[in-house]
Enzyme design. Structure first.
Site, PDB file in Angstrom:
ATOM      1  N   ASN A   1     -49.249  -4.123 -19.345  1.00 57.51           N
ATOM      2  CA  ASN A   1     -48.496  -4.170 -17.970  1.00 57.51           C
ATOM      3  C   ASN A   1     -49.403  -5.463 -17.201  1.00 57.51           C
ATOM      4  O   ASN A   1     -50.493  -5.573 -16.955  1.00 57.51           O
ATOM      5  CB  ASN A   1     -48.749  -2.981 -16.974  1.00 57.51           C
ATOM      6  CG  ASN A   1     -48.058  -3.117 -15.880  1.00 57.51           C
ATOM      7  OD1 ASN A   1     -48.286  -4.352 -15.097  1.00 57.51           O
ATOM      8  ND2 ASN A   1     -47.376  -2.160 -15.558  1.00 57.51           N
TER       9      ASN A   1
ATOM     10  N   ASP B   1     -48.246  -7.106 -14.498  1.00 56.54           N
ATOM     11  CA  ASP B   1     -47.953  -7.374 -13.050  1.00 56.54           C
ATOM     12  C   ASP B   1     -48.978  -7.904 -12.379  1.00 56.54           C
ATOM     13  O   ASP B   1     -48.540  -8.724 -11.506  1.00 56.54           O
ATOM     14  CB  ASP B   1     -47.564  -5.737 -12.315  1.00 56.54           C
ATOM     15  CG  ASP B   1     -46.479  -5.098 -12.910  1.00 56.54           C
ATOM     16  OD1 ASP B   1     -45.602  -5.721 -13.484  1.00 56.54           O
ATOM     17  OD2 ASP B   1     -46.524  -3.947 -12.699  1.00 56.54           O
ATOM     18  N   HIS B   2     -50.185  -7.471 -12.574  1.00 57.56           N
ATOM     19  CA  HIS B   2     -51.186  -7.968 -11.714  1.00 57.56           C
ATOM     20  C   HIS B   2     -51.611  -9.350 -12.090  1.00 57.56           C
ATOM     21  O   HIS B   2     -52.369 -10.068 -11.021  1.00 57.56           O
ATOM     22  CB  HIS B   2     -52.293  -6.887 -11.583  1.00 57.56           C
ATOM     23  CG  HIS B   2     -51.811  -5.638 -10.823  1.00 57.56           C
ATOM     24  ND1 HIS B   2     -51.256  -5.600  -9.527  1.00 57.56           N
ATOM     25  CD2 HIS B   2     -51.716  -4.452 -11.456  1.00 57.56           C
ATOM     26  CE1 HIS B   2     -50.764  -4.546  -9.507  1.00 57.56           C
ATOM     27  NE2 HIS B   2     -51.053  -3.839 -10.480  1.00 57.56           N
TER      28      HIS B   2
ATOM     29  N   ARG C   1     -51.199 -17.085  -3.771  1.00 54.01           N
ATOM     30  CA  ARG C   1     -51.393 -18.477  -3.438  1.00 54.01           C
ATOM     31  C   ARG C   1     -49.875 -19.103  -3.440  1.00 54.01           C
ATOM     32  O   ARG C   1     -49.754 -20.514  -3.292  1.00 54.01           O
ATOM     33  CB  ARG C   1     -52.250 -19.106  -4.310  1.00 54.01           C
ATOM     34  CG  ARG C   1     -53.655 -18.896  -3.922  1.00 54.01           C
ATOM     35  CD  ARG C   1     -53.965 -19.443  -2.483  1.00 54.01           C
ATOM     36  NE  ARG C   1     -55.282 -18.983  -1.995  1.00 54.01           N
ATOM     37  CZ  ARG C   1     -56.319 -19.835  -2.181  1.00 54.01           C
ATOM     38  NH1 ARG C   1     -56.308 -21.049  -2.797  1.00 54.01           N
ATOM     39  NH2 ARG C   1     -57.481 -19.760  -1.742  1.00 54.01           N
TER      40      ARG C   1
ATOM     41  N   HIS D   1     -43.129  -4.578 -13.969  1.00 54.88           N
ATOM     42  CA  HIS D   1     -42.321  -3.898 -12.959  1.00 54.88           C
ATOM     43  C   HIS D   1     -41.547  -4.621 -11.888  1.00 54.88           C
ATOM     44  O   HIS D   1     -42.642  -5.317 -11.230  1.00 54.88           O
ATOM     45  CB  HIS D   1     -43.284  -2.735 -12.257  1.00 54.88           C
ATOM     46  CG  HIS D   1     -42.761  -1.733 -11.326  1.00 54.88           C
ATOM     47  ND1 HIS D   1     -43.647  -0.722 -10.753  1.00 54.88           N
ATOM     48  CD2 HIS D   1     -41.658  -1.684 -11.033  1.00 54.88           C
ATOM     49  CE1 HIS D   1     -42.740   0.038  -9.694  1.00 54.88           C
ATOM     50  NE2 HIS D   1     -41.625  -0.759  -9.826  1.00 54.88           N
TER      51      HIS D   1
ATOM     52  N   ARG E   1     -40.420  -4.949  -8.772  1.00 57.48           N
ATOM     53  CA  ARG E   1     -40.252  -3.950  -7.544  1.00 57.48           C
ATOM     54  C   ARG E   1     -39.431  -4.651  -6.550  1.00 57.48           C
ATOM     55  O   ARG E   1     -38.988  -5.599  -6.536  1.00 57.48           O
ATOM     56  CB  ARG E   1     -41.787  -3.964  -6.950  1.00 57.48           C
ATOM     57  CG  ARG E   1     -42.602  -2.983  -7.210  1.00 57.48           C
ATOM     58  CD  ARG E   1     -43.991  -2.931  -6.701  1.00 57.48           C
ATOM     59  NE  ARG E   1     -44.834  -1.787  -6.934  1.00 57.48           N
ATOM     60  CZ  ARG E   1     -44.686  -0.555  -6.573  1.00 57.48           C
ATOM     61  NH1 ARG E   1     -43.911  -0.043  -5.543  1.00 57.48           N
ATOM     62  NH2 ARG E   1     -45.434   0.648  -7.128  1.00 57.48           N
TER      63      ARG E   1
ATOM     64  N   ARG F   1     -43.517  -7.737  -5.038  1.00 51.02           N
ATOM     65  CA  ARG F   1     -44.697  -8.014  -4.834  1.00 51.02           C
ATOM     66  C   ARG F   1     -45.362  -8.847  -5.933  1.00 51.02           C
ATOM     67  O   ARG F   1     -46.563  -9.400  -5.701  1.00 51.02           O
ATOM     68  CB  ARG F   1     -45.553  -6.983  -4.115  1.00 51.02           C
ATOM     69  CG  ARG F   1     -45.938  -5.947  -5.105  1.00 51.02           C
ATOM     70  CD  ARG F   1     -46.730  -4.717  -4.628  1.00 51.02           C
ATOM     71  NE  ARG F   1     -45.924  -4.060  -3.681  1.00 51.02           N
ATOM     72  CZ  ARG F   1     -46.191  -2.506  -3.495  1.00 51.02           C
ATOM     73  NH1 ARG F   1     -47.323  -2.079  -3.951  1.00 51.02           N
ATOM     74  NH2 ARG F   1     -45.360  -1.823  -2.697  1.00 51.02           N
ATOM     75  N   HIS F   2     -45.236  -8.531  -6.998  1.00 52.02           N
ATOM     76  CA  HIS F   2     -45.702  -9.228  -8.265  1.00 52.02           C
ATOM     77  C   HIS F   2     -44.873  -9.910  -9.307  1.00 52.02           C
ATOM     78  O   HIS F   2     -44.574 -10.966  -9.037  1.00 52.02           O
ATOM     79  CB  HIS F   2     -46.772  -8.194  -8.711  1.00 52.02           C
ATOM     80  CG  HIS F   2     -46.398  -6.715  -9.087  1.00 52.02           C
ATOM     81  ND1 HIS F   2     -45.249  -6.428  -9.912  1.00 52.02           N
ATOM     82  CD2 HIS F   2     -47.044  -5.740  -8.791  1.00 52.02           C
ATOM     83  CE1 HIS F   2     -45.283  -5.044  -9.867  1.00 52.02           C
ATOM     84  NE2 HIS F   2     -46.291  -4.482  -8.999  1.00 52.02           N
TER      85      HIS F   2
ATOM     86  N   GLU G   1     -40.133  -1.865 -15.824  1.00 52.89           N
ATOM     87  CA  GLU G   1     -40.224  -0.810 -14.986  1.00 52.89           C
ATOM     88  C   GLU G   1     -39.380  -1.003 -13.935  1.00 52.89           C
ATOM     89  O   GLU G   1     -39.444  -2.007 -13.364  1.00 52.89           O
ATOM     90  CB  GLU G   1     -41.675  -0.441 -14.541  1.00 52.89           C
ATOM     91  CG  GLU G   1     -42.582  -0.151 -15.824  1.00 52.89           C
ATOM     92  CD  GLU G   1     -44.104   0.189 -15.114  1.00 52.89           C
ATOM     93  OE1 GLU G   1     -44.255   0.023 -13.949  1.00 52.89           O
ATOM     94  OE2 GLU G   1     -45.095   0.308 -15.983  1.00 52.89           O
TER      95      GLU G   1
ATOM     96  N   THR H   1     -47.590   2.790  -8.349  1.00 50.65           N
ATOM     97  CA  THR H   1     -46.726   4.239  -8.453  1.00 50.65           C
ATOM     98  C   THR H   1     -47.448   5.445  -8.550  1.00 50.65           C
ATOM     99  O   THR H   1     -48.348   5.623  -9.447  1.00 50.65           O
ATOM    100  CB  THR H   1     -45.903   3.813  -9.758  1.00 50.65           C
ATOM    101  OG1 THR H   1     -45.434   2.279  -9.853  1.00 50.65           O
ATOM    102  CG2 THR H   1     -45.027   4.842  -9.925  1.00 50.65           C
TER     103      THR H   1
ATOM    104  N   GLU I   1     -42.654   8.759 -20.152  1.00 50.14           N
ATOM    105  CA  GLU I   1     -44.134   8.460 -19.956  1.00 50.14           C
ATOM    106  C   GLU I   1     -44.697   9.329 -19.363  1.00 50.14           C
ATOM    107  O   GLU I   1     -44.225   9.588 -17.958  1.00 50.14           O
ATOM    108  CB  GLU I   1     -43.988   6.848 -19.403  1.00 50.14           C
ATOM    109  CG  GLU I   1     -45.467   6.493 -19.553  1.00 50.14           C
ATOM    110  CD  GLU I   1     -45.625   5.002 -19.205  1.00 50.14           C
ATOM    111  OE1 GLU I   1     -44.729   4.177 -19.523  1.00 50.14           O
ATOM    112  OE2 GLU I   1     -46.663   4.734 -18.390  1.00 50.14           O
TER     113      GLU I   1
ATOM    114  N   HIS J   1     -51.250   4.854 -16.824  1.00 46.40           N
ATOM    115  CA  HIS J   1     -51.600   4.578 -15.232  1.00 46.40           C
ATOM    116  C   HIS J   1     -53.025   5.120 -15.040  1.00 46.40           C
ATOM    117  O   HIS J   1     -53.507   6.168 -15.358  1.00 46.40           O
ATOM    118  CB  HIS J   1     -50.718   5.684 -14.162  1.00 46.40           C
ATOM    119  CG  HIS J   1     -50.779   5.178 -12.732  1.00 46.40           C
ATOM    120  ND1 HIS J   1     -50.028   4.227 -12.360  1.00 46.40           N
ATOM    121  CD2 HIS J   1     -52.013   5.257 -11.791  1.00 46.40           C
ATOM    122  CE1 HIS J   1     -50.268   3.924 -11.009  1.00 46.40           C
ATOM    123  NE2 HIS J   1     -51.443   4.430 -10.833  1.00 46.40           N
TER     124      HIS J   1
ATOM    125  N   GLY K   1     -52.469  -1.442 -17.579  1.00 46.30           N
ATOM    126  CA  GLY K   1     -52.231  -3.014 -16.705  1.00 46.30           C
ATOM    127  C   GLY K   1     -53.462  -3.166 -15.847  1.00 46.30           C
ATOM    128  O   GLY K   1     -54.258  -4.188 -16.206  1.00 46.30           O
ATOM    129  N   HIS K   2     -53.700  -2.590 -14.728  1.00 43.63           N
ATOM    130  CA  HIS K   2     -54.530  -3.191 -13.687  1.00 43.63           C
ATOM    131  C   HIS K   2     -56.149  -3.361 -14.128  1.00 43.63           C
ATOM    132  O   HIS K   2     -56.832  -4.320 -14.059  1.00 43.63           O
ATOM    133  CB  HIS K   2     -54.506  -2.122 -12.557  1.00 43.63           C
ATOM    134  CG  HIS K   2     -55.376  -2.634 -11.488  1.00 43.63           C
ATOM    135  ND1 HIS K   2     -56.810  -1.907 -11.366  1.00 43.63           N
ATOM    136  CD2 HIS K   2     -55.354  -3.262 -10.498  1.00 43.63           C
ATOM    137  CE1 HIS K   2     -57.369  -2.648 -10.163  1.00 43.63           C
ATOM    138  NE2 HIS K   2     -56.406  -3.386  -9.657  1.00 43.63           N
TER     139      HIS K   2
END
Ligand code: PXP
Length: 253
Positions: free
Chosen positions: A21, A23-24, A32, A57, A59, A63-64, A84, A115, A165, A204, A226-227
């Site tokens: 993932n 996203d981050h 920035r 994802h 959203r 936001r990402h 996602e 999530t 999932e 997750h 991901g994170h």
């Protein structure tokens, strides 16, 4: 089976796919407002080190990952994209336009940081059924991100999705006996899903420290992480982070 396929299946008898993932990477970019770091470059690195898929994802609040990222990610690698998405008309239209390999329907609340729980597939059958049908009719593999709970597996069966999932957040945040109990729930629900013909994924909150026990569950076909990987990438680079996670998953099988 050809000789080379035979060799491959002997080498990796119960291979577990790793979906990364990204996203981050986009979260850091957006901090920035520019173009760096680009999630597309992350997707290419994941592909180059043997990741099996890209998860992103989109959203409601963007936001990402942003809309324009989706096509760029799809064009940049041959890896399957797992989108996602919340169960909204807007997201269904976007999914139908982009036709990702898979769409994982997740619950989404604006005020949450991530999530935080599974989708209430059991309580939302009538809302989800037409969405699942539209996505499936477009050839998109639909998955539901659900808590490891028999009611949710039954709901997934009624919705005829090919994949669930299982949310590993409660497992990841627990310790000791509580964590062991959460792990049993995940293992039991993965077995129940597979027994009923549904492919089981999980994700997750997975890290180097807690991934092995989940990866050892034989019914799981894919983990989405991901994170932690993006965080580790700050210190060791994304290539090494993905490679290390892959090694830990393979060792657990
Ligand atoms: N799977 C799903 C369905 C998710 O929503 C998320 C978080 O966006 C993940 C996997 C990855 O979780 P984490 O970022 O904690 O590894």
């Amino acid at each position: 089976m050809t000789a080379s396929l035979l060799t491959l299946s002997r080498l990796r008898p119960q291979s577990l796919r790793l979906g990364v993932n990204i996203d981050h990477v986009a979260t850091i970019r957006n901090a920035r407002g520019g173009e760096h770091p680009d999630p597309v470059r992350a997707a290419q690195i994941v592909a180059s080190v043997g990741g099996d898929g890209i998860t992103a994802h989109l959203r409601e609040d963007r936001r990402h990952i942003r809309d324009e990222d989706l096509a760029r990610i799809q064009a940049a690698t041959d890896l399957p994209l797992n989108l996602e998405m919340a169960a909204t008309d807007e997201m269904v239209e976007i999914a139908l336009r982009h036709k990702p390999h898979a769409a994982c329907i997740v619950p989404e609340r604006r005020e949450e940081r991530t999530t935080e729980g599974g989708l209430d597939a059991a309580g939302q059958h009538n809302r989800l059924a037409p969405i699942v049908t539209r996505l499936a009719d477009a050839g998109i593999r639909v998955s539901l991100f659900i808590a490891p709970d028999p009611r949710q597996i039954e709901a997934a069966l009624r919705l005829r999705v090919p994949v669930v999932e299982l949310h590993t957040g409660e497992y990841a945040h627990a310790s000791g006996e509580m964590q062991a109990a959460q792990l049993r729930r995940i293992a039991d629900m993965a077995a129940l899903a597979v027994k009923n013909g549904i492919e089981a994924h999980a994700g997750h909150g997975l890290t180097y420290d807690n991934v092995a026990a989940v990866a050892a569950i034989p019914q799981l076909a894919e983990l989405n992480i991901g994170h932690y990987l993006v965080g580790e990438a700050i210190f060791v680079g994304l290539e090494d982070a993905v490679r290390r996670m892959r090694e830990l998953m393979d060792a657990a099988r």
